[in-house]
Design an enzyme around this catalytic site. Structure first.
Site, PDB file in Angstrom:
ATOM      1  N   CYS A 128      34.416  37.950  45.475  1.00 37.04           N
ATOM      2  CA  CYS A 128      35.537  38.025  46.323  1.00 37.04           C
ATOM      3  C   CYS A 128      35.486  39.562  46.829  1.00 37.04           C
ATOM      4  CB  CYS A 128      36.905  38.295  45.482  1.00 37.04           C
ATOM      5  SG  CYS A 128      37.193  36.437  44.771  1.00 37.04           S
ATOM      6  N   GLU A 175      43.930  47.848  39.246  1.00 40.43           N
ATOM      7  CA  GLU A 175      43.494  48.678  40.702  1.00 40.43           C
ATOM      8  C   GLU A 175      44.657  49.816  41.087  1.00 40.43           C
ATOM      9  OE1 GLU A 175      42.812  47.306  45.440  1.00 40.43           O
ATOM     10  OE2 GLU A 175      43.792  45.765  43.855  1.00 40.43           O
ATOM     11  N   PHE A 203      34.539  38.749  41.220  1.00 40.75           N
ATOM     12  CA  PHE A 203      33.902  38.287  39.684  1.00 40.75           C
ATOM     13  C   PHE A 203      32.394  38.695  39.757  1.00 40.75           C
ATOM     14  CE2 PHE A 203      36.426  33.837  39.139  1.00 40.75           C
ATOM     15  CZ  PHE A 203      37.521  34.716  38.750  1.00 40.75           C
ATOM     16  N   HIS A 209      44.509  34.401  48.862  1.00 43.53           N
ATOM     17  CA  HIS A 209      43.244  34.807  48.594  1.00 43.53           C
ATOM     18  C   HIS A 209      41.921  34.025  49.025  1.00 43.53           C
ATOM     19  CE1 HIS A 209      40.172  37.038  46.648  1.00 43.53           C
ATOM     20  NE2 HIS A 209      40.456  36.871  45.387  1.00 43.53           N
ATOM     21  N   LYS A 222      47.498  39.582  51.072  1.00 41.28           N
ATOM     22  CA  LYS A 222      46.990  38.335  50.463  1.00 41.28           C
ATOM     23  C   LYS A 222      48.449  37.553  50.005  1.00 41.28           C
ATOM     24  CE  LYS A 222      42.892  39.008  47.790  1.00 41.28           C
ATOM     25  NZ  LYS A 222      42.522  40.343  48.446  1.00 41.28           N
TER      26      LYS A 222
END
Length: 421
Positions: free
Chosen positions: A176, A327, A409, A350, A345
């Site tokens: 991502c 985050e 990921f 996403h 998003k």
């Protein structure tokens, strides 16, 4: 061994380099084209997200799709058939970005033009289709186009072919964070002198039953089937996962000397790039956010700027429980409480490997218009989130520096620092 020899090596950072953003192209569920996408995002327009029959039986049977653009109408049916959908969206965005930059591929020095486009999965829909054909009808029914259409470099190669680019053409695949890493790679190519122009960003279309089934098993996606348009809720107390989206976001980056020589209009600058690896988990970020913190600090150092300079952050903000908290806590630790934060998003979904490209493009527009897009579905801010998130409505603000953060990921982290020209 002497004390000097034993001391850890510290490389002197290179001088800051400001790549000029001269063109933007967007294809998103919020709208196709820069004007439509910016309007959709800043107005918080609900994306198209009706349940889909082919996804029946899954806890999540919807995604945010591009509905106002038929690639066959734009590219022609014959050309469309030579690409998987993610590459089609990339070519449409690339054409807009190049036109926006005022560039003419017929006369540019094509050997000095590069392409770097990120994607997490490449041509997954065509791959799935051909796997089904193999299972149902045998090997003779598998298309010879499987390899060229399903590979991750399909978007980069299709853009290069479409525009006649003869410089370096590369694909980036870091889950991502792919789009953000692609832009950072383009920044480095311009700084090194390898290119004068780079078309860069991300493209993705992975709205398949197979991918959604996997995401459901991971419990990463929202199951808010009763209200799909409000399902993606970054930083909200009631967030329960993201909604898969599709799209493409591409920038034309130029060496500042090249942009200046041709009198180009500069929308923004990409000043700094940082990347890191968590080395923690295949699917979960470092629980302290140390990896993305490292990437952000590297990007700020690369830009020659300090945390106090940052006025806006387009966050990764996936709408998952742990990611948003990790985050946000990191952003507060590094940047304090002054930057205005958003996650777009909620309107685009996403888009996985395309997310960094789309969101970097939206950050460029935020700098240009001095307007921070809203996080539209933020109805009940999580009290544990220690940052100022712009909710519900876009907010006018004065800022010269913005940051784009991305996590992927496998622990892939990336950050960009952008400024007004």
């Amino acid at each position: 061994m002497s004390a000097a020899a034993a001391a850890p090596y510290r490389r002197t950072p290179p001088a800051p380099f400001a790549a000029a953003v001269t063109g933007v192209g967007l294809v998103t569920s919020a709208g196709t084209g820069v004007d439509a996408a910016w309007h959709g995002v800043t107005e918080g327009l609900a994306p198209s997200a009706a349940p889909r029959p082919e996804l029946g039986g899954l806890p999540c049977d919807f995604f945010y799709s591009v509905t106002d653009c038929d690639p066959g109408d734009v590219l022609g049916v014959a050309t469309q058939r030579l690409m998987d959908r993610f590459a089609q969206l990339a070519v449409i965005a690339a054409r807009e970005a190049v036109a926006d930059a005022g560039l003419d591929p017929a006369v540019w020095d094509s050997g000095r033009v590069g392409v770097v486009i990120g994607s997490a999965h490449g041509g997954l829909p065509f791959y799935d289709e051909q796997a089904a054909a193999l299972a149902a009808r045998g090997p003779r029914r598998v298309s010879p186009k499987l390899a060229p259409l399903s590979v991750v470099n399909g978007a980069a190669s299709s853009v290069s072919l479409d525009l006649g680019v003869h410089g370096p053409s590369q694909a980036v695949s870091t889950a991502c964070s792919s789009g953000t890493v692609a832009i950072g790679t383009a920044h480095q190519m311009l700084r090194s002198g390898a290119c004068d122009i780079v078309i860069t960003g991300g493209a993705e279309s992975t709205c398949t039953r197979l991918l959604l089934a996997s995401a459901c098993s991971l419990k990463a996606v929202s199951t808010r089937r009763e209200d799909p348009a409000a399902a993606c809720r970054p930083f909200d107390t009631h967030r329960d996962g993201f909604v898969v989206g599709e799209g493409a976001g591409l920038l034309v980056l130029e060496h500042p000397d090249h942009a200046r020589a041709r009198g180009a209009t500069v929308r923004a600058h990409v000043n700094g790039y940082g990347a890191s690896s968590d080395a923690h988990s295949a699917v979960a970020p470092d629980p302290e956010g140390l990896g993305i913190e490292r990437a952000l600090r590297i990007a700020l150092t690369d830009a020659g700027l300090s945390p106090a300079d940052v006025g806006h952050v387009n966050a990764h903000g996936t709408s998952t429980l742990s990611n948003d908290l990790i985050e946000a806590t990191m952003l507060r630790r590094v940047l304090g409480d002054s930057p205005l934060v958003t996650s777009t998003k909620a309107m685009t979904g996403h888009t996985l490997g395309a997310a960094g490209g789309i969101e970097a493009a939206l950050t460029v527009l935020a700098l240009q218009h001095q307007l921070v897009p809203p996080t539209v579905n933020l109805d009940a801010p999580d009290p544990q989130i220690p940052i100022e998130v712009v909710a519900k409505e876009a907010r006018a603000a004065s800022f010269d520096c913005a940051v784009k953060t991305s996590l992927g990921f496998g622990g892939h982290n990336a950050a960009l620092v952008l400024t007004r020209p």
